[in-house]
Design an enzyme around this catalytic site. Structure first.
Site, PDB file in Angstrom:
ATOM      1  N   LYS A 103       0.841  -1.215   0.000  1.00 16.18           N
ATOM      2  CA  LYS A 103       0.000   0.000   0.000  1.00 16.18           C
ATOM      3  C   LYS A 103       0.869   1.255   0.000  1.00 16.18           C
ATOM      4  O   LYS A 103       0.671   2.155  -0.799  1.00 16.18           O
ATOM      5  CB  LYS A 103      -0.872   0.073   1.274  1.00 16.18           C
ATOM      6  CG  LYS A 103      -1.815  -1.068   1.490  1.00 16.18           C
ATOM      7  CD  LYS A 103      -2.687  -0.810   2.719  1.00 16.18           C
ATOM      8  CE  LYS A 103      -1.936  -0.827   4.046  1.00 16.18           C
ATOM      9  NZ  LYS A 103      -1.402  -2.125   4.457  1.00 16.18           N
ATOM     10  N   ARG A 137      -9.694   1.265   8.767  1.00 19.43           N
ATOM     11  CA  ARG A 137      -9.327  -0.131   9.034  1.00 19.43           C
ATOM     12  C   ARG A 137     -10.382  -0.873   9.825  1.00 19.43           C
ATOM     13  O   ARG A 137     -10.219  -2.059  10.081  1.00 19.43           O
ATOM     14  CB  ARG A 137      -8.063  -0.131   9.871  1.00 19.43           C
ATOM     15  CG  ARG A 137      -6.819  -0.506   9.137  1.00 19.43           C
ATOM     16  CD  ARG A 137      -5.708  -0.221  10.108  1.00 19.43           C
ATOM     17  NE  ARG A 137      -4.526  -0.943   9.878  1.00 19.43           N
ATOM     18  CZ  ARG A 137      -3.462  -0.457   9.252  1.00 19.43           C
ATOM     19  NH1 ARG A 137      -3.480   0.723   8.718  1.00 19.43           N
ATOM     20  NH2 ARG A 137      -2.381  -1.175   9.149  1.00 19.43           N
ATOM     21  N   ARG A 173      11.780  -5.484   5.006  1.00 22.99           N
ATOM     22  CA  ARG A 173      11.542  -4.062   4.689  1.00 22.99           C
ATOM     23  C   ARG A 173      12.527  -3.130   5.399  1.00 22.99           C
ATOM     24  O   ARG A 173      12.852  -3.300   6.560  1.00 22.99           O
ATOM     25  CB  ARG A 173      10.125  -3.668   5.122  1.00 22.99           C
ATOM     26  CG  ARG A 173       9.936  -2.144   5.072  1.00 22.99           C
ATOM     27  CD  ARG A 173       8.536  -1.699   5.208  1.00 22.99           C
ATOM     28  NE  ARG A 173       7.839  -2.302   6.302  1.00 22.99           N
ATOM     29  CZ  ARG A 173       6.518  -2.356   6.374  1.00 22.99           C
ATOM     30  NH1 ARG A 173       5.787  -1.851   5.408  1.00 22.99           N
ATOM     31  NH2 ARG A 173       5.940  -2.919   7.407  1.00 22.99           N
ATOM     32  N   ARG A 196      11.526  -1.084  10.834  1.00 22.52           N
ATOM     33  CA  ARG A 196      10.465  -0.653  11.748  1.00 22.52           C
ATOM     34  C   ARG A 196      10.389  -1.535  12.978  1.00 22.52           C
ATOM     35  O   ARG A 196      10.565  -2.743  12.883  1.00 22.52           O
ATOM     36  CB  ARG A 196       9.116  -0.694  11.017  1.00 22.52           C
ATOM     37  CG  ARG A 196       8.704   0.645  10.484  1.00 22.52           C
ATOM     38  CD  ARG A 196       7.559   0.571   9.538  1.00 22.52           C
ATOM     39  NE  ARG A 196       6.362  -0.098  10.023  1.00 22.52           N
ATOM     40  CZ  ARG A 196       5.250  -0.202   9.315  1.00 22.52           C
ATOM     41  NH1 ARG A 196       5.190   0.345   8.108  1.00 22.52           N
ATOM     42  NH2 ARG A 196       4.197  -0.821   9.784  1.00 22.52           N
ATOM     43  N   ARG A 210      -0.896  -8.539  13.305  1.00 26.17           N
ATOM     44  CA  ARG A 210      -1.494  -7.531  12.406  1.00 26.17           C
ATOM     45  C   ARG A 210      -2.389  -8.208  11.371  1.00 26.17           C
ATOM     46  O   ARG A 210      -3.454  -7.700  11.025  1.00 26.17           O
ATOM     47  CB  ARG A 210      -0.389  -6.706  11.732  1.00 26.17           C
ATOM     48  CG  ARG A 210       0.121  -5.591  12.638  1.00 26.17           C
ATOM     49  CD  ARG A 210       1.580  -5.255  12.393  1.00 26.17           C
ATOM     50  NE  ARG A 210       1.865  -4.679  11.104  1.00 26.17           N
ATOM     51  CZ  ARG A 210       3.109  -4.563  10.628  1.00 26.17           C
ATOM     52  NH1 ARG A 210       4.142  -4.967  11.321  1.00 26.17           N
ATOM     53  NH2 ARG A 210       3.296  -4.028   9.449  1.00 26.17           N
TER      54      ARG A 210
END
Ligand code: AP5
Length: 225
Positions: A16, A91, A130, A163, A174
């Site tokens: 996203k 969300r 990431r 992160r 999540r």
């Protein structure tokens, strides 16, 4: 170019942020990531930071009242600009309904909702690799989207960091919340006829290009030839 008011939905790691940032640059409309707003608040410190960090580090959702409030403030400040691309909001069904009210009061109806579909194995691989720029937020991956110089952002020279919530345990949590709450938001926009599904599997450029084509933007490959 008309105003674009777009929402990007998708599980964590579906791309996203990556696609929203590229589309935002191409359409020249602001990219608004509630996750990034929270991370920015955490970097600055203060009461919101403490609360948000507690939820984010566990992979849980920040409560609706707090999230809707930061979106309301953003709309009051910048909602009248050329449009927006919301990434990671709404969300929950309660957030989607509150968002609809906020937009209706300001006469800013959504123009599109995009859902990036990606398999679970792919999600884990992406999130665990990431890296993001601590200065400008640009996104990279240790093996798939590598910077030219290790640890350094191609775009601004900032430092690339991992992160705090990108651990396997947090990602699974999540994903659980995504299935339990965010799928209701997907169905909500589907019923309104606003939802477009985009296959987000495969390499980064393909997913981004599919999104660009949806908005009638000349594909980068075509532009280069
Ligand atoms: P948020 O920051 O929104 O995180 P998320 O939804 O978990 O999504 P991610 O940022 O992990 O992934 P992404 O889909 O943007 O993928 P990306 O482009 O980075 O939210 C964080 C937290 O904040 C939440 O857990 C929650 O606690 C809180 N929060 C935020 N919004 C909230 C809300 N509305 N309500 C309540 N709480 C909220 O890509 C991932 C990686 O893959 C990158 O390394 C990238 O380089 C790479 N990549 C991207 N596309 C491709 C591709 N096609 N092929 C290969 N690699 C790719």
């Amino acid at each position: 170019m008309g105003h674009h008011r777009i929402v990007f939905l998708g599980p964590p790691g579906s791309g996203k942020g990556t696609a929203a940032m590229e589309l935002s640059a191409a359409l020249q409309v602001p990219h608004v990531s509630t996750g990034e707003m929270f991370r920015e608040a955490i970097r600055r410190g203060g009461p919101l930071a403490e609360t948000a960090k507690g939820f984010i580090d566990k992979g849980q959702l920040v409560p609706d009242e707090i999230t809707v409030q930061i979106v309301r403030l953003w709309l009051d400040e910048r909602g009248r600009e050329r449009g927006f691309i919301f990434d990671g909001f709404p969300r929950t069904l309660a957030q989607a309904e509150a968002f609809e009210r906020l937009l209706a009061e300001r006469n800013l109806p959504l123009t599109a909702v995009l859902l990036l579909d990606v398999s679970e194995e792919e999600i884990l691989e992406r999130i665990l690799g990431r890296l993001s720029c601590e200065k400008c937020g640009a996104l990279y991956h240790v093996t798939r989207v590598r910077p030219k110089l290790e640890g350094v952002c191609d775009k601004c020279g900032g430092k690339l960091i991992k992160r705090a919530d990108d651990t396997e345990e947090t990602v699974r949590e999540r994903l659980r919340w995504y299935e339990q709450l965010t799928m209701d938001v997907v169905r909500y926009y589907e019923r309104q006829g606003l939802l477009t599904r985009v296959d987000g599997n495969g390499i980064k450029d393909h997913a981004v290009e599919k999104v660009m084509v949806l908005f009638g933007l000349v594909s980068r490959r075509a532009r280069a030839s």
